[in-house]
Every structure is written in structure tokens, then in C-alpha cells.
Motif scaffolding. Structure first.
Motif, PDB file in Angstrom:
ATOM      1  N   THR A  22       0.846  -1.193   0.000  1.00  0.00           N
ATOM      2  CA  THR A  22       0.000   0.000   0.000  1.00  0.00           C
ATOM      3  C   THR A  22       0.882   1.243   0.000  1.00  0.00           C
ATOM      4  N   ILE A  23       0.664   2.107  -0.982  1.00  0.00           N
ATOM      5  CA  ILE A  23       1.429   3.349  -1.114  1.00  0.00           C
ATOM      6  C   ILE A  23       0.444   4.504  -1.229  1.00  0.00           C
ATOM      7  N   LYS A  24       0.744   5.592  -0.516  1.00  0.00           N
ATOM      8  CA  LYS A  24      -0.131   6.764  -0.564  1.00  0.00           C
ATOM      9  C   LYS A  24       0.649   7.970  -1.084  1.00  0.00           C
ATOM     10  N   PRO A  46      -4.433   4.612   5.482  1.00  0.00           N
ATOM     11  CA  PRO A  46      -3.115   4.231   6.009  1.00  0.00           C
ATOM     12  C   PRO A  46      -2.321   3.479   4.939  1.00  0.00           C
ATOM     13  N   ALA A  47      -0.998   3.684   4.922  1.00  0.00           N
ATOM     14  CA  ALA A  47      -0.152   3.047   3.908  1.00  0.00           C
ATOM     15  C   ALA A  47       1.201   2.694   4.496  1.00  0.00           C
ATOM     16  N   GLN A  48       1.845   1.712   3.864  1.00  0.00           N
ATOM     17  CA  GLN A  48       3.189   1.316   4.287  1.00  0.00           C
ATOM     18  C   GLN A  48       4.228   2.372   3.903  1.00  0.00           C
ATOM     19  N   CYS A  49       3.934   3.112   2.843  1.00  0.00           N
ATOM     20  CA  CYS A  49       4.827   4.158   2.356  1.00  0.00           C
ATOM     21  C   CYS A  49       3.967   5.353   1.943  1.00  0.00           C
ATOM     22  N   THR A  50       4.341   6.529   2.429  1.00  0.00           N
ATOM     23  CA  THR A  50       3.626   7.744   2.044  1.00  0.00           C
ATOM     24  C   THR A  50       4.582   8.681   1.329  1.00  0.00           C
ATOM     25  N   ILE A  51       4.159   9.139   0.175  1.00  0.00           N
ATOM     26  CA  ILE A  51       4.945  10.081  -0.615  1.00  0.00           C
ATOM     27  C   ILE A  51       4.241  11.427  -0.537  1.00  0.00           C
ATOM     28  N   ALA A  73      15.788  14.975  -4.324  1.00  0.00           N
ATOM     29  CA  ALA A  73      16.977  15.712  -3.903  1.00  0.00           C
ATOM     30  C   ALA A  73      16.674  17.189  -3.640  1.00  0.00           C
ATOM     31  N   MET A  74      15.728  17.749  -4.391  1.00  0.00           N
ATOM     32  CA  MET A  74      15.370  19.162  -4.236  1.00  0.00           C
ATOM     33  C   MET A  74      14.286  19.381  -3.181  1.00  0.00           C
ATOM     34  N   GLY A  75      13.819  18.297  -2.562  1.00  0.00           N
ATOM     35  CA  GLY A  75      12.811  18.426  -1.518  1.00  0.00           C
ATOM     36  C   GLY A  75      11.390  18.560  -2.033  1.00  0.00           C
ATOM     37  N   LYS A  76      11.176  18.329  -3.322  1.00  0.00           N
ATOM     38  CA  LYS A  76       9.817  18.401  -3.881  1.00  0.00           C
ATOM     39  C   LYS A  76       9.015  17.146  -3.564  1.00  0.00           C
ATOM     40  N   ILE A  77       9.738  16.079  -3.228  1.00  0.00           N
ATOM     41  CA  ILE A  77       9.120  14.818  -2.820  1.00  0.00           C
ATOM     42  C   ILE A  77       9.735  14.438  -1.477  1.00  0.00           C
ATOM     43  N   LYS A  78       8.874  14.072  -0.535  1.00  0.00           N
ATOM     44  CA  LYS A  78       9.352  13.548   0.752  1.00  0.00           C
ATOM     45  C   LYS A  78       8.697  12.190   0.943  1.00  0.00           C
ATOM     46  N   VAL A  79       9.462  11.242   1.463  1.00  0.00           N
ATOM     47  CA  VAL A  79       8.957   9.883   1.641  1.00  0.00           C
ATOM     48  C   VAL A  79       9.003   9.524   3.117  1.00  0.00           C
ATOM     49  N   SER A  80       7.899   8.972   3.625  1.00  0.00           N
ATOM     50  CA  SER A  80       7.891   8.444   4.984  1.00  0.00           C
ATOM     51  C   SER A  80       7.422   6.996   4.923  1.00  0.00           C
ATOM     52  N   GLY A  81       7.886   6.218   5.878  1.00  0.00           N
ATOM     53  CA  GLY A  81       7.544   4.796   5.869  1.00  0.00           C
ATOM     54  C   GLY A  81       8.604   4.011   5.114  1.00  0.00           C
ATOM     55  N   ASP A  82       8.189   2.956   4.434  1.00  0.00           N
ATOM     56  CA  ASP A  82       9.091   2.033   3.750  1.00  0.00           C
ATOM     57  C   ASP A  82       9.612   2.641   2.441  1.00  0.00           C
ATOM     58  N   MET A  83      10.825   3.163   2.482  1.00  0.00           N
ATOM     59  CA  MET A  83      11.438   3.836   1.330  1.00  0.00           C
ATOM     60  C   MET A  83      11.593   2.900   0.129  1.00  0.00           C
ATOM     61  N   THR A  84      11.782   1.609   0.375  1.00  0.00           N
ATOM     62  CA  THR A  84      11.982   0.684  -0.748  1.00  0.00           C
ATOM     63  C   THR A  84      10.731   0.578  -1.622  1.00  0.00           C
ATOM     64  N   LEU A  85       9.561   0.820  -1.037  1.00  0.00           N
ATOM     65  CA  LEU A  85       8.325   0.775  -1.832  1.00  0.00           C
ATOM     66  C   LEU A  85       8.281   1.918  -2.836  1.00  0.00           C
ATOM     67  N   ALA A  86       8.834   3.055  -2.461  1.00  0.00           N
ATOM     68  CA  ALA A  86       8.851   4.198  -3.381  1.00  0.00           C
ATOM     69  C   ALA A  86       9.624   3.838  -4.647  1.00  0.00           C
ATOM     70  N   MET A  87      10.627   2.988  -4.515  1.00  0.00           N
ATOM     71  CA  MET A  87      11.439   2.584  -5.664  1.00  0.00           C
ATOM     72  C   MET A  87      10.650   1.736  -6.655  1.00  0.00           C
ATOM     73  N   LYS A  88       9.565   1.099  -6.208  1.00  0.00           N
ATOM     74  CA  LYS A  88       8.749   0.261  -7.089  1.00  0.00           C
ATOM     75  C   LYS A  88       7.862   1.081  -8.008  1.00  0.00           C
ATOM     76  N   LEU A  89       7.768   2.380  -7.757  1.00  0.00           N
ATOM     77  CA  LEU A  89       6.835   3.211  -8.519  1.00  0.00           C
ATOM     78  C   LEU A  89       7.228   3.374  -9.971  1.00  0.00           C
ATOM     79  N   GLY A  90       8.479   3.172 -10.304  1.00  0.00           N
ATOM     80  CA  GLY A  90       8.905   3.298 -11.698  1.00  0.00           C
ATOM     81  C   GLY A  90       8.108   2.412 -12.626  1.00  0.00           C
ATOM     82  N   GLN A  91       7.756   1.224 -12.159  1.00  0.00           N
ATOM     83  CA  GLN A  91       6.982   0.293 -12.996  1.00  0.00           C
ATOM     84  C   GLN A  91       5.563   0.801 -13.202  1.00  0.00           C
TER      85      GLN A  91
END
Length: 94
Positions: A22-24, A46-51, A73-91
Motif C-alpha cells: 500500500t502506497i499513498k 493508512p499506507a506502508q509508504c507515504t509520498i 533531492a530538491m525536496g519536492k518529494i518527501k517519503v515516509s515509511g518504507d522507502m523501498t516501496l517508493a522505488m517500485k513506482l517506476g513500474q
């Protein structure tokens, strides 16, 4: 793009590449999109990773006009929770 349009585009990605987690995407006062059980819902759940990202920047990200690594890197995106889930978003976005 509105949140509903962004969610519809994410749904097409989920249809091709189902996501078990679950990603939000929290767009603050503009609302949220939660990816849960293979669905892109315009609900704050609620989500395991929130962007944390503005609706404007999320629209740019979905359109391919914002590099996620540079935005992070520029702070336009902040990630909380499981950071590895954010990496799956490319697909989903591809």
C-alpha cells in the motif's frame, strides 16, 4: 491533471503491474491517492509508504516532466515509511 485523472493513469499502471503493498501520495489540502489492493483510490488511507508531493508536482511526475530522483533531492518529494516501496513506482509510472 486532476487527482482523479492521475489516479486513472495510475490504475492503468496497476492493471499491468499489480502492487501487493500500500502506497499513498499525500498532496496535502488537494487530497490523496492511495494505491491499495490493485486499485488507485482518491482516498486518504493508512499506507506502508507515504509520498508527500504537491498535486502540481505529482501531475508533472506522472507526465514524465519531473525526474523523481532530482525532485527528491530538491525536496519536492518527501517519503515516509518504507522507502523501498517508493522505488517500485517506476513500474507504475512507466
Amino acid at each position: 491533471m486532476t487527482l482523479n485523472e492521475i489516479a486513472a493513469q495510475m490504475q492503468r499502471g496497476l492493471d499491468k503491474h499489480p502492487l501487493a503493498e500500500t502506497i499513498k501520495f499525500d498532496c496535502g489540502t488537494d487530497g490523496a491517492i492511495t494505491l491499495e489492493d490493485g486499485k488507485a483510490l482518491t482516498e486518504d488511507r493508512p499506507a506502508q509508504c507515504t509520498i508527500h508531493i504537491s498535486e502540481k508536482n505529482l501531475s508533472k511526475l506522472i507526465a514524465g516532466n519531473l525526474n523523481p530522483v532530482a525532485a527528491f533531492a530538491m525536496g519536492k518529494i518527501k517519503v515516509s515509511g518504507d522507502m523501498t516501496l517508493a522505488m517500485k513506482l517506476g513500474q507504475l509510472l512507466g
